[in-house]
Design an enzyme around this catalytic site. Structure first.
Site, mmCIF file in Angstrom:
data_model
loop_
_atom_site.group_PDB
_atom_site.id
_atom_site.type_symbol
_atom_site.label_atom_id
_atom_site.label_comp_id
_atom_site.label_asym_id
_atom_site.label_seq_id
_atom_site.Cartn_x
_atom_site.Cartn_y
_atom_site.Cartn_z
ATOM 1 N N SER A 1 0.751 -1.211 0.043
ATOM 2 C CA SER A 1 0.057 -0.030 0.069
ATOM 3 C C SER A 1 0.765 1.168 -0.182
ATOM 4 O O SER A 1 1.882 1.244 0.485
ATOM 5 C CB SER A 1 -0.831 0.042 1.124
ATOM 6 O OG SER A 1 -0.173 0.006 2.292
ATOM 7 N N HIS B 1 12.539 -0.862 3.246
ATOM 8 C CA HIS B 1 11.275 -1.426 3.156
ATOM 9 C C HIS B 1 11.325 -2.090 1.548
ATOM 10 O O HIS B 1 10.278 -2.975 1.541
ATOM 11 C CB HIS B 1 10.040 -0.410 3.006
ATOM 12 C CG HIS B 1 8.767 -1.139 3.279
ATOM 13 N ND1 HIS B 1 8.432 -2.277 4.143
ATOM 14 C CD2 HIS B 1 7.755 -1.033 2.603
ATOM 15 C CE1 HIS B 1 7.316 -2.798 4.028
ATOM 16 N NE2 HIS B 1 6.755 -2.087 3.026
ATOM 17 N N ASP C 1 14.403 -1.226 7.692
ATOM 18 C CA ASP C 1 13.087 -1.025 7.297
ATOM 19 C C ASP C 1 12.534 0.035 8.374
ATOM 20 O O ASP C 1 12.322 -0.314 9.410
ATOM 21 C CB ASP C 1 12.388 -2.085 7.348
ATOM 22 C CG ASP C 1 10.895 -1.963 6.632
ATOM 23 O OD1 ASP C 1 10.362 -0.904 6.728
ATOM 24 O OD2 ASP C 1 10.325 -2.913 6.165
ATOM 25 N N SER D 1 4.515 -6.243 2.175
ATOM 26 C CA SER D 1 3.922 -5.601 3.137
ATOM 27 C C SER D 1 2.429 -5.731 3.470
ATOM 28 O O SER D 1 2.157 -6.840 3.938
ATOM 29 C CB SER D 1 4.169 -4.069 2.621
ATOM 30 O OG SER D 1 3.996 -3.065 3.765
ATOM 31 N N PHE D 2 1.757 -4.734 2.853
ATOM 32 C CA PHE D 2 0.337 -4.944 3.102
ATOM 33 C C PHE D 2 -0.001 -6.303 2.025
ATOM 34 O O PHE D 2 -1.102 -6.917 2.511
ATOM 35 C CB PHE D 2 -0.441 -3.813 2.479
ATOM 36 C CG PHE D 2 -1.661 -3.700 1.596
ATOM 37 C CD1 PHE D 2 -3.044 -3.444 2.203
ATOM 38 C CD2 PHE D 2 -1.553 -4.005 0.334
ATOM 39 C CE1 PHE D 2 -4.139 -3.535 1.476
ATOM 40 C CE2 PHE D 2 -2.515 -4.001 -0.445
ATOM 41 C CZ PHE D 2 -3.952 -3.686 0.100
#
Length: 277
Positions: A38, A256, A228, A107-108
């Site tokens: 996201s 990240h 991150d 991630s998301f």
């Protein structure tokens, strides 16, 4: 894969009732689905442009724009929640006639991959989780800033600075380009509706119960950048502890964006992990 003038726009399918833009490359016997993270102006192409062609050498690779992001439709009545995105991902597999796919989630997208695996374990081969959410954590300054983005070149440059280890990697040209991507019609409106403050509740909403995670028997590769600033490295240590068949790789001098900052290493590890018997 896509047209050269608009590489972010591929083909489209109806996935759980949502017209979904997706990129596709390769023609291997096994299918890999890449699920993006996201962020303002994010798309499958933006996340996976350096990964998709590399994995396509060995696999059929599919990378959809999840609802609310990229060039998929944004229905007015859509409920932005984990099950919605997971059901859309399965809908893409259904529409393309894919019985089982390996899932790579950023991630998301890692939480979406985990949710697909807990709801439909037979549809998932192996899992790759990169800087993943899905377990409890206190929202970071970086994630709060990303989800709270208000459009401007200056704010975009600040946001991109959270994603990368090397601050010099984010110049004004990149910030302007990503800013322009974030203000295309409907993009920011949908994005701001997903994660309004207070934003800790959206972290909690993307958490999968530990008891369900412990039931997953899928071989899993967990990848995280040591520096991150968006998703804490502790998340991946927790996932490695909880998931029964997980291995963890930590990339040093990496933020990240492991798939960009350590692209060659990331591509090699993912390819070898999926090919391994």
């Amino acid at each position: 894969m896509t047209s050269s003038d608009r590489p972010e726009i591929g083909r489209s399918v109806q996935a759980n009732g949502i017209r979904t833009n997706y990129l596709e490359a390769g023609s291997g016997a096994e299918t890999v689905m890449l699920i993006h993270g996201s962020g303002p102006g994010v798309s499958a192409y933006g996340n996976w442009r350096l990964v998709l062609p590399a994995l396509a050498e060995n696999f059929r690779v599919i990378a959809p724009d999840m609802v609310g992001f990229g060039y998929s439709d944004r229905p007015q009545d859509v409920d932005y929640q984990l099950d919605t995105w997971a059901d859309q991902a399965v809908g893409v597999l259904d529409a393309l006639g894919v019985e089982k796919a390996h899932l790579v989630g950023n991630s998301f997208g890692g939480a979406i991959a985990l949710r697909v695996a807990t709801k439909h374990p037979d549809r998932v081969g192996k899992l790759v989780l990169m800087g993943s959410v899905g377990v409890p954590f206190e929202i970071t300054e970086g994630l709060d800033a990303v989800w709270g983005y208000e459009p401007s070149v200056e704010n975009m440059k600040k946001i991109l600075g959270y994603f990368t280890y090397e601050s010099g990697a984010v110049d004004d040209e990149l910030a302007r380009s990503r800013y322009q991507g974030s203000i295309q019609p409907g993009f920011q409106e949908a994005f701001s509706a997903m994660f309004p403050a207070p934003r800790q509740r959206w972290v909690d909403a993307m958490t999968i119960p530990e008891a369900e995670l412990r039931q997953l028997q899928h071989r899993t590769l967990i990848v995280h950048g040591r520096e991150d600033q968006v998703i804490p490295l502790a998340n991946s240590y927790a996932l490695e502890r909880i998931l029964p068949n997980a291995d963890l790789t930590v990339f040093g001098k990496c933020g990240h964006w492991s798939m960009i900052e350590r692209n060659a290493d990331f591509n090699r590890q993912v390819r070898d992990f999926i090919l391994e018997a």
